[in-house]
Design an enzyme around this catalytic site. Structure first.
Site, PDB file in Angstrom:
ATOM      1  N   LYS A  18      -2.676   9.308   4.650  1.00  0.00           N
ATOM      2  CA  LYS A  18      -2.763   8.425   5.809  1.00  0.00           C
ATOM      3  C   LYS A  18      -1.494   7.571   5.881  1.00  0.00           C
ATOM      4  O   LYS A  18      -0.748   7.490   4.907  1.00  0.00           O
ATOM      5  CB  LYS A  18      -4.008   7.527   5.710  1.00  0.00           C
ATOM      6  N   HIS A  19      -1.178   7.015   7.061  1.00  0.00           N
ATOM      7  CA  HIS A  19      -1.903   7.051   8.329  1.00  0.00           C
ATOM      8  C   HIS A  19      -1.048   7.870   9.283  1.00  0.00           C
ATOM      9  O   HIS A  19      -0.040   7.363   9.782  1.00  0.00           O
ATOM     10  CB  HIS A  19      -2.110   5.645   8.877  1.00  0.00           C
TER      11      HIS A  19
ATOM     12  N   ASP B  74      -9.058   6.877  11.411  1.00  0.00           N
ATOM     13  CA  ASP B  74      -9.188   5.586  10.749  1.00  0.00           C
ATOM     14  C   ASP B  74     -10.397   4.883  11.371  1.00  0.00           C
ATOM     15  O   ASP B  74     -10.990   5.372  12.342  1.00  0.00           O
ATOM     16  CB  ASP B  74      -7.912   4.769  10.945  1.00  0.00           C
TER      17      ASP B  74
ATOM     18  N   ARG C 180       0.827  -1.209   0.000  1.00  0.00           N
ATOM     19  CA  ARG C 180       0.000   0.000   0.000  1.00  0.00           C
ATOM     20  C   ARG C 180       0.863   1.262   0.000  1.00  0.00           C
ATOM     21  O   ARG C 180       0.389   2.337  -0.350  1.00  0.00           O
ATOM     22  CB  ARG C 180      -0.919   0.012   1.223  1.00  0.00           C
TER      23      ARG C 180
ATOM     24  N   HIS D   4      -5.614  -3.461  12.744  1.00  0.00           N
ATOM     25  CA  HIS D   4      -6.936  -4.075  12.670  1.00  0.00           C
ATOM     26  C   HIS D   4      -7.119  -5.094  13.801  1.00  0.00           C
ATOM     27  O   HIS D   4      -8.237  -5.392  14.202  1.00  0.00           O
ATOM     28  CB  HIS D   4      -7.142  -4.784  11.324  1.00  0.00           C
TER      29      HIS D   4
END
Length: 376
Positions: free
Chosen positions: A55-56, A139, A25, A68
């Protein structure tokens, strides 16, 4: 399409190859490259009438945990953070409409709470020290880094108090209602500053005015197909001088049977589809696995048939470390090439255009001109 806000680009500097959630990413592990490509992405979004969101913040690139599922921490000194993680965010703020926070703890900045809930990070660093007055959005508050440690309602209030303008209350309806109820109560009992909340509402209204939703029904997405095809082909990257088996020969393909979607990891190409793709070039003996730990590599290497391993998921499989196929097709996470002891072709993705580029390389009709995102 009428979309006027995109939560991209990622400005994380992916300095940790073992990072389980950033990886492909990011634009890379080099601060200058991340800043350069980030600036181009911001300009492209703006030219298309779409608000970008970097981000982030302040940086998720040096974590070994996925927020997560857990609460990561980056333990670098403030001097190192300024030089590395912070640099792309700080340098691009003048052209940044919105910033998304990271559920990551930075002990050099503050103690305890992740950046999303830290007034030192959002108000002290971003607003006051760096002078940013754009939109700050959290987020997803459904990630376990937040949900498991703070709970939805309280976390939403803490984020707003820290300086966020918008709480991303993804997930079940009850979680969203808890966020709304807790925010209303915090306004009523004075925990949240009404003036600060009005300033947040004004920032969001200004963003909406600057980037109105404007669908264009005359656009044809297929008009961009040649651009995407060329981009995927230009991205193909060689690692340790891979050599394709001769077209028309027999090969043994080892690939995951099915890769399910998981958070930011898209459902990838399945083994049967990949075998059909390679079947345009070879006679394919497909070995589809569910768990790579079940593979018998001695048996797979039996005979003289070239052995091709395809990795098709974002998550790296420990069971594949040290395996030695003749050729590795890294069709998702490029860092998977570091696990497998074999020459590899990296495609950075599994979309049909990417797979067509891989097939063209296997046929000998294309080169691999891309640049490795890590030291080869």
């Amino acid at each position: 399409m009428g979309i006027n806000w995109n939560f991209a680009p990622v400005l994380d500097v992916n300095v940790n190859p073992a990072n389980p959630v950033i990886g492909d990413r990011a634009f890379g592990a080099d601060t200058g490259r991340v800043t350069r490509h980030g600036r181009a992405a911001l300009a492209g979004h703006h030219a298309a009438g779409v608000a970008a969101c970097v981000k982030h913040f302040p940086g998720h690139g040096d974590t070994a945990l996925d927020s997560h599922y857990a609460l990561p921490s980056v333990t670098r000194s403030r001097e190192d953070l300024d030089r590395l993680e912070f640099a792309p965010f700080r340098d691009l703020l003048p052209v940044t409409p919105a910033v998304m926070t990271a559920h990551v703890v930075f002990p050099a900045l503050y103690a305890g709470a992740p950046a999303t809930l830290s007034r030192a990070a959002l108000t002290g660093l971003l607003r006051q020290e760096w002078g940013y007055d754009g939109v700050i959005v959290t987020d997803s508050m459904g990630m376990k880094a937040i949900d498991d440690h703070y709970g939805r309602g309280e976390a939403g209030v803490l984020a707003l108090a820290a300086g966020a303008d918008l709480v991303m209350a993804l997930g079940r309806r009850e979680a969203q209602e808890a966020t709304l109820d807790a925010t209303a109560q915090a306004l009523a009992d004075g925990r949240l500053d009404p003036a600060q909340m009005r300033a947040s509402a004004a920032r969001l209204a200004a963003l909406a005015r600057t980037y109105p939703a404007q669908a264009d029904p005359t656009l044809d997405p297929q008009a961009d197909a040649p651009v995407f095809a060329r981009a995927w082909a230009q991205a193909l990257t060689a690692y340790r001088t891979p050599v394709a088996p001769l077209p028309g020969s027999a090969v043994r393909l080892v690939a995951q049977r099915r890769v399910a979607r998981e958070n930011v990891s898209e459902a990838s190409v399945d083994a049967a589809t990949l075998a059909a793709d390679l079947g345009e070039v070879y006679t394919v003996d497909l070995i589809a696995f569910d768990d790579p730990a079940e593979l018998d590599w001695a048996a797979l290497h039996a005979g003289s048939t070239p052995l091709i391993l395809a990795t098709t998921s974002r998550h790296r499989h420990p069971a594949l470390r040290g395996t030695r196929p003749d050729l590795h097709l890294a069709l998702y996470n490029p860092y998977a090439a570091l696990d497998v002891d074999a020459p590899a072709l990296l495609s950075y993705g599994f979309r049909p255009e990417a797979r067509r580029a891989v097939v063209a390389w296997l046929r000998g009709e294309a080169t691999a001109p891309g640049t490795l995102p890590f030291q080869g």
